[in-house]
Design a protein around this motif. Structure first.
Motif, mmCIF file in Angstrom:
data_model
loop_
_atom_site.group_PDB
_atom_site.id
_atom_site.type_symbol
_atom_site.label_atom_id
_atom_site.label_comp_id
_atom_site.label_asym_id
_atom_site.label_seq_id
_atom_site.Cartn_x
_atom_site.Cartn_y
_atom_site.Cartn_z
ATOM 1 N N CYS A 198 20.804 12.704 13.200
ATOM 2 C CA CYS A 198 20.043 13.883 13.627
ATOM 3 C C CYS A 198 20.748 15.160 13.185
ATOM 4 N N ASP A 199 19.994 16.224 13.127
ATOM 5 C CA ASP A 199 20.576 17.549 12.927
ATOM 6 C C ASP A 199 19.574 18.586 13.401
ATOM 7 N N ALA A 200 20.088 19.661 13.966
ATOM 8 C CA ALA A 200 19.214 20.729 14.459
ATOM 9 C C ALA A 200 20.019 22.017 14.489
ATOM 10 N N GLY A 201 19.291 23.129 14.377
ATOM 11 C CA GLY A 201 19.980 24.404 14.431
ATOM 12 C C GLY A 201 19.106 25.561 14.026
ATOM 13 N N LEU A 202 19.775 26.669 13.684
ATOM 14 C CA LEU A 202 19.135 27.916 13.302
ATOM 15 C C LEU A 202 19.459 28.217 11.852
ATOM 16 N N ILE A 203 18.453 28.675 11.118
ATOM 17 C CA ILE A 203 18.616 28.999 9.704
ATOM 18 C C ILE A 203 18.241 30.460 9.511
ATOM 19 N N ASP A 204 19.169 31.249 8.969
ATOM 20 C CA ASP A 204 18.930 32.673 8.744
ATOM 21 C C ASP A 204 18.921 32.974 7.255
ATOM 22 N N ILE A 205 17.833 33.610 6.799
ATOM 23 C CA ILE A 205 17.708 33.994 5.392
ATOM 24 C C ILE A 205 16.746 35.179 5.302
ATOM 25 N N ASP A 206 17.133 36.184 4.540
ATOM 26 C CA ASP A 206 16.274 37.352 4.287
ATOM 27 C C ASP A 206 15.755 38.000 5.566
ATOM 28 N N GLY A 207 16.630 38.097 6.561
ATOM 29 C CA GLY A 207 16.273 38.779 7.796
ATOM 30 C C GLY A 207 15.393 37.996 8.743
ATOM 31 N N ARG A 208 15.155 36.723 8.455
ATOM 32 C CA ARG A 208 14.318 35.887 9.318
ATOM 33 C C ARG A 208 15.142 34.712 9.828
ATOM 34 N N THR A 209 14.795 34.246 11.017
ATOM 35 C CA THR A 209 15.478 33.105 11.618
ATOM 36 C C THR A 209 14.474 31.993 11.859
ATOM 37 N N TYR A 210 14.862 30.789 11.494
ATOM 38 C CA TYR A 210 14.021 29.607 11.667
ATOM 39 C C TYR A 210 14.738 28.609 12.562
ATOM 40 N N VAL A 211 13.972 27.923 13.387
ATOM 41 C CA VAL A 211 14.472 26.789 14.168
ATOM 42 C C VAL A 211 14.108 25.516 13.422
ATOM 43 N N MET A 212 15.085 24.654 13.220
ATOM 44 C CA MET A 212 14.838 23.368 12.572
ATOM 45 C C MET A 212 15.447 22.256 13.408
ATOM 46 N N SER A 213 14.643 21.244 13.712
ATOM 47 C CA SER A 213 15.139 20.057 14.401
ATOM 48 C C SER A 213 14.647 18.812 13.677
ATOM 49 N N ILE A 214 15.579 17.968 13.291
ATOM 50 C CA ILE A 214 15.269 16.693 12.641
ATOM 51 C C ILE A 214 15.967 15.607 13.451
ATOM 52 N N MET A 215 15.176 14.748 14.097
ATOM 53 C CA MET A 215 15.752 13.691 14.914
ATOM 54 C C MET A 215 15.239 12.347 14.427
ATOM 55 N N THR A 216 16.147 11.418 14.188
ATOM 56 C CA THR A 216 15.754 10.106 13.684
ATOM 57 C C THR A 216 16.563 9.014 14.363
ATOM 58 N N SER A 217 15.989 7.814 14.366
ATOM 59 C CA SER A 217 16.702 6.645 14.874
ATOM 60 C C SER A 217 17.301 5.831 13.730
ATOM 61 N N MET A 218 17.444 6.453 12.571
ATOM 62 C CA MET A 218 18.072 5.759 11.449
ATOM 63 C C MET A 218 19.538 5.482 11.771
ATOM 64 N N PRO A 219 20.014 4.266 11.570
ATOM 65 C CA PRO A 219 21.451 4.018 11.701
ATOM 66 C C PRO A 219 22.206 4.918 10.732
ATOM 67 N N TRP A 220 23.269 5.523 11.207
ATOM 68 C CA TRP A 220 23.980 6.464 10.355
ATOM 69 C C TRP A 220 24.631 5.766 9.160
ATOM 70 N N SER A 221 24.434 6.337 7.998
ATOM 71 C CA SER A 221 25.014 5.841 6.754
ATOM 72 C C SER A 221 24.890 6.947 5.725
ATOM 73 N N ASP A 222 25.453 6.732 4.552
ATOM 74 C CA ASP A 222 25.274 7.714 3.482
ATOM 75 C C ASP A 222 23.790 7.884 3.162
ATOM 76 N N GLN A 223 23.053 6.775 3.207
ATOM 77 C CA GLN A 223 21.631 6.838 2.884
ATOM 78 C C GLN A 223 20.855 7.648 3.915
ATOM 79 N N SER A 224 21.143 7.439 5.200
ATOM 80 C CA SER A 224 20.429 8.185 6.237
ATOM 81 C C SER A 224 20.836 9.660 6.220
ATOM 82 N N SER A 225 22.096 9.929 5.921
ATOM 83 C CA SER A 225 22.541 11.317 5.811
ATOM 84 C C SER A 225 21.786 12.043 4.709
#
Length: 261
Positions: free
Chosen positions: A216-243
């Motif tokens: 999983c990964d989630a957070g705030l993204i700031d670019i060109d004076g705008r802020t975005y919320v991004m949340s990506i949640m998965t049940s993929m077993p962690w590995s290089d492929q899932s990353s």
């Protein structure tokens, strides 16, 4: 997949190429596990979502959100100082480390012992009331057998919106936490966007052991004076492929941002 607007009836439309790229990234990830995402522009209130209510073991992605509780609810009100020392909590001898040190270790280095020590020290001070006040008490599974809750991308996005409001308050503690979130040792979002001009403040989570699977990964993204919320949640077993799969989703979501203005 759906687009939405939180402020008006003008639902955004994604360009065909961006839509196809996003769907392809989601399809590839879903070969490894359940996937849910939320991405939206805080200024316009417009965004895109997919499977937003899928419940996923959040792993370390929740560490930043718990630290938000500590800073916003306890530090800012004077109940706790970042320089307070903690000793032994939850069976872990923390060697009288300060709250500041434990937070930095949990957020930047994703240290489990530091996070567990924080929870043992501060859960009973007002954590459940804080969760309830934000309207997500029924969505964050408070499992007494685990310090790492199961929750969904929709809830994650709500809490990161609260994070954005807190980080913008200008206090010393909020500015310090903002710097920590921009320096996390692992960020699938940052890897996917791969642009030094973009500020990513995030907390990822990953595990593939003891019957627990999450990337999983989630957070705030700031670019060109705008802020975005991004949340990506998965049940993929962690590995290089899932990353790499989560990084690809992050890139595909980021690339639709012009449609959300």
């Amino acid at each position: 997949m759906q687009t939405f607007s939180l402020v008006d009836d003008q639902i955004p439309a994604l360009e065909d190429g961006s839509l196809a790229a996003l769907q392809d990234a989601l399809d590839q990830a879903q070969e490894l596990g359940d996937v849910g995402v939320v991405f939206y522009d805080l200024s316009s209130g417009k965004g895109v979502t997919y499977n937003a209510d899928v419940e996923v073991y959040g792993a370390s992605s929740y560490k930043a959100l718990y630290v938000l509780y500590v800073c916003e609810s306890l530090v800012e009100t004077g109940q706790v100082s970042l320089d307070d020392s903690l000793g032994t909590y939850g069976g872990y001898n923390m060697g009288w480390q300060t709250v500041r040190d434990l937070i930095e270790a949990a957020v930047v280095n994703s240290d489990n012992d530091s996070f567990i020590a924080l929870r043992a020290a501060f859960d009973r001070v007002g954590y459940e009331d804080w969760i309830a006040a934000l309207g997500v008490e029924d969505e964050v599974a408070l499992d007494p057998m685990s310090d790492f809750p199961t929750y969904c991308p929709r809830t994650s996005a709500k809490l990161w919106r609260e994070m954005s409001e807190y980080l913008s308050c200008g206090s010393e503690a909020s500015q310090w936490l903002s710097e920590l979130l921009s320096s996390t040792s692992r960020s699938f979002i940052r890897d996917g966007i791969a642009d030094e001009q973009v500020l990513v403040r995030n907390k990822a989570g990953w595990i593939s052991e003891d019957g627990c699977y999450s990337t999983c990964d989630a957070g705030l993204i700031d670019i060109d004076g705008r802020t975005y919320v991004m949340s990506i949640m998965t049940s993929m077993p962690w590995s290089d492929q899932s990353s790499e799969a989560v990084a690809a989703i992050a890139k595909a979501l980021y690339d639709v941002r012009s449609s959300l203005a």
